[in-house]
Design a protein around this motif. Structure first.
Motif, PDB file in Angstrom:
ATOM      1  N   ALA A   1      -5.868  -1.035  -7.543  1.00  0.00           N
ATOM      2  CA  ALA A   1      -6.464  -0.071  -6.632  1.00  0.00           C
ATOM      3  C   ALA A   1      -5.644   0.964  -6.035  1.00  0.00           C
ATOM      4  O   ALA A   1      -5.566   2.291  -5.987  1.00  0.00           O
ATOM      5  N   ASP A   2      -4.550   0.384  -5.316  1.00  0.00           N
ATOM      6  CA  ASP A   2      -3.508   1.379  -4.698  1.00  0.00           C
ATOM      7  C   ASP A   2      -2.983   2.053  -5.498  1.00  0.00           C
ATOM      8  O   ASP A   2      -2.661   3.147  -5.202  1.00  0.00           O
TER       9      ASP A   2
ATOM     10  N   GLY B   1      -3.689   9.323  -8.210  1.00  0.00           N
ATOM     11  CA  GLY B   1      -4.675  10.382  -7.979  1.00  0.00           C
ATOM     12  C   GLY B   1      -3.955  11.367  -6.904  1.00  0.00           C
ATOM     13  O   GLY B   1      -4.283  12.496  -7.398  1.00  0.00           O
ATOM     14  N   ALA B   2      -3.563  10.957  -6.009  1.00  0.00           N
ATOM     15  CA  ALA B   2      -2.756  12.032  -5.106  1.00  0.00           C
ATOM     16  C   ALA B   2      -1.543  12.867  -5.888  1.00  0.00           C
ATOM     17  O   ALA B   2      -1.303  13.906  -5.592  1.00  0.00           O
TER      18      ALA B   2
ATOM     19  N   ARG C   1      -0.244   6.714   4.078  1.00  0.00           N
ATOM     20  CA  ARG C   1      -0.142   8.315   4.038  1.00  0.00           C
ATOM     21  C   ARG C   1      -0.202   8.137   5.708  1.00  0.00           C
ATOM     22  O   ARG C   1      -0.833   7.411   6.269  1.00  0.00           O
TER      23      ARG C   1
ATOM     24  N   THR D   1       0.794  -1.278   0.016  1.00  0.00           N
ATOM     25  CA  THR D   1       0.104   0.200   0.027  1.00  0.00           C
ATOM     26  C   THR D   1       0.782   1.138  -0.010  1.00  0.00           C
ATOM     27  O   THR D   1       2.030   1.123   0.345  1.00  0.00           O
TER      28      THR D   1
ATOM     29  N   ALA E   1      -4.964   4.948  -6.715  1.00  0.00           N
ATOM     30  CA  ALA E   1      -5.286   5.897  -5.690  1.00  0.00           C
ATOM     31  C   ALA E   1      -3.809   6.766  -5.575  1.00  0.00           C
ATOM     32  O   ALA E   1      -4.028   8.231  -5.377  1.00  0.00           O
ATOM     33  N   ALA E   2      -2.923   6.119  -5.439  1.00  0.00           N
ATOM     34  CA  ALA E   2      -1.608   6.747  -5.373  1.00  0.00           C
ATOM     35  C   ALA E   2      -1.415   7.992  -6.667  1.00  0.00           C
ATOM     36  O   ALA E   2      -0.866   9.103  -6.262  1.00  0.00           O
TER      37      ALA E   2
ATOM     38  N   ARG F   1       5.046   9.229  -3.508  1.00  0.00           N
ATOM     39  CA  ARG F   1       4.609   8.122  -3.028  1.00  0.00           C
ATOM     40  C   ARG F   1       5.635   7.099  -3.029  1.00  0.00           C
ATOM     41  O   ARG F   1       6.390   7.130  -4.328  1.00  0.00           O
TER      42      ARG F   1
END
Length: 122
Positions: free
Chosen positions: A109-110, A116-117, A5, A2, A113-114, A100
């Protein structure tokens, strides 16, 4: 794996927090929006699966590129970034800043998401 954060900030180990990497260090061009940098080794089975996942995500998200670096061939960079195992994935924003970091085989999915950040600056 993962992309963790802590207290609203990326949890980045070693000396790479805020580090900016460019084509000269990475041996390839950065993505327009973000770059997935994978450190691999020749006999690493999770590295092959990671290559597939990161390649698929990069192909489906416009402006994202995937660069794979052979850790054994780039020991100076591995040491500078404190890469301790393969696969290790760094997510870079459009400017090449490490936002990240994670070790081990990622879940799609991880990774999304990373990204996106990285794209939104969060």
């Amino acid at each position: 794996m993962t992309f963790r954060r802590r207290k609203g900030r990326a949890r980045v180990r070693g000396r790479d927090e805020g580090t900016v990497l460019g084509p000269a260090e990475l041996g390839g061009e950065l993505g327009e929006r973000a770059t997935l940098v994978q450190f691999s080794s020749a006999f690493c089975a999770p590295c092959r699966a990671t290559r597939r996942v990161l390649g698929e995500v990069a192909a489906m998200v416009p402006g994202v590129s995937h660069l794979e670096i052979d850790a054994e061939d780039r020991l100076e960079l591995v040491r500078a970034l404190d890469i301790l195992k393969t696969p290790t994935v760094l997510v870079l924003d459009a400017g090449g800043r490490v936002v990240r970091r994670a070790s081990g085989q990622p879940r799609r999915a991880d990774v999304i998401a990373a990204l996106g950040a990285a794209v939104t600056g969060g």
